[in-house]
Enzyme design. Structure first.
Site, PDB file in Angstrom:
ATOM      1  N   VAL A 155      41.790  50.055  44.728  1.00 47.29           N
ATOM      2  CA  VAL A 155      40.847  49.968  45.833  1.00 47.29           C
ATOM      3  C   VAL A 155      39.843  48.887  45.489  1.00 47.29           C
ATOM      4  O   VAL A 155      39.346  48.814  44.356  1.00 47.29           O
ATOM      5  CB  VAL A 155      40.121  51.314  46.039  1.00 47.29           C
ATOM      6  CG1 VAL A 155      39.036  51.191  47.089  1.00 47.29           C
ATOM      7  CG2 VAL A 155      41.112  52.393  46.426  1.00 47.29           C
ATOM      8  N   CYS A 156      39.568  48.025  46.461  1.00 49.89           N
ATOM      9  CA  CYS A 156      38.509  47.024  46.324  1.00 49.89           C
ATOM     10  C   CYS A 156      38.797  46.123  45.114  1.00 49.89           C
ATOM     11  O   CYS A 156      39.892  45.619  44.966  1.00 49.89           O
ATOM     12  CB  CYS A 156      37.166  47.753  46.233  1.00 49.89           C
ATOM     13  SG  CYS A 156      35.701  46.749  46.439  1.00 49.89           S
ATOM     14  N   GLY A 157      37.815  45.944  44.257  1.00 50.95           N
ATOM     15  CA  GLY A 157      37.962  45.076  43.087  1.00 50.95           C
ATOM     16  C   GLY A 157      38.858  45.640  42.003  1.00 50.95           C
ATOM     17  O   GLY A 157      39.089  44.985  40.987  1.00 50.95           O
ATOM     18  N   THR A 194      42.389  42.445  48.198  1.00 45.09           N
ATOM     19  CA  THR A 194      41.219  42.949  47.486  1.00 45.09           C
ATOM     20  C   THR A 194      40.010  42.828  48.397  1.00 45.09           C
ATOM     21  O   THR A 194      40.124  42.408  49.545  1.00 45.09           O
ATOM     22  CB  THR A 194      41.022  42.183  46.159  1.00 45.09           C
ATOM     23  OG1 THR A 194      40.013  42.827  45.383  1.00 45.09           O
ATOM     24  CG2 THR A 194      40.674  40.726  46.390  1.00 45.09           C
ATOM     25  N   SER A 208      41.663  46.509  50.512  1.00 41.66           N
ATOM     26  CA  SER A 208      40.488  45.663  50.604  1.00 41.66           C
ATOM     27  C   SER A 208      39.291  46.467  50.091  1.00 41.66           C
ATOM     28  O   SER A 208      39.408  47.147  49.080  1.00 41.66           O
ATOM     29  CB  SER A 208      40.328  45.202  52.053  1.00 41.66           C
ATOM     30  OG  SER A 208      39.294  44.260  52.171  1.00 41.66           O
TER      31      SER A 208
END
Length: 157
Positions: free
Chosen positions: A55-57, A75, A109
């Site tokens: 998730v995310c970074g 990302t 993202s």
């Protein structure tokens, strides 16, 4: 009661324990701040895991562990350019995607997109009816992988 870790990365690697699902949350964008033990753990676990997700970074950790080599991934869009620049060049970063599935690797993202990806994962495992029931209960609108307004917001497309 607060959760308490029961294994360190080193203990998990030494034990030979294999996890079916690796879920890597948002992490550092700068590789120098990611613990080397975390990267080693991910690199050891990923080849035999049924699913690897970020998730995310968290995609940064997957990238430096070699999990994303030759794969499509996405990302966090706010840090997208920085992440693409800092990670190995053999990753096909997808700028307009709420989440991306490439084989058994799922990347999302930003943090909110992680909820969307998690519900898509529930649908993958348990079916559409179950995912829709959960969505309705927690009031998250149904979206697709391509429903990503933040790629435009951050000037990526």
């Amino acid at each position: 009661m607060e959760p308490v870790a029961t294994l360190t990365y080193a203990d998990a690697m030494a034990s030979g324990k294999q996890f079916d699902v690796l879920w890597v949350p948002a992490g550092a964008v700068d590789a120098s701040t990611i613990p080397k033990e975390e990267i080693a753990f991910i690199a050891q676990q990923a080849p035999k895991a049924k699913y690897v997700m970020s998730v995310c970074g968290g995609a940064v950790q997957l990238a430096f562990a070699g999990v994303l080599a030759g794969k499509r991934a996405t990302t966090n869009k706010a840090f997208y350019r920085q992440i693409v620049e800092a990670t190995p060049k053999d990753i096909q970063w997808v700028p307009k995607a709420r989440w991306v599935v490439d084989g058994n690797v799922w990347t999302s993202s930003g943090v909110a997109a992680g909820s969307d990806m998690a519900l898509a994962f529930v649908e993958h495992l348990a079916g559409r009816e179950v995912a829709r029931f959960i969505r309705g209960g927690i009031e998250i609108p149904e979206v697709t992988e391509q429903d990503d307004p933040f790629a435009t917001f951050h000037g990526l497309v």
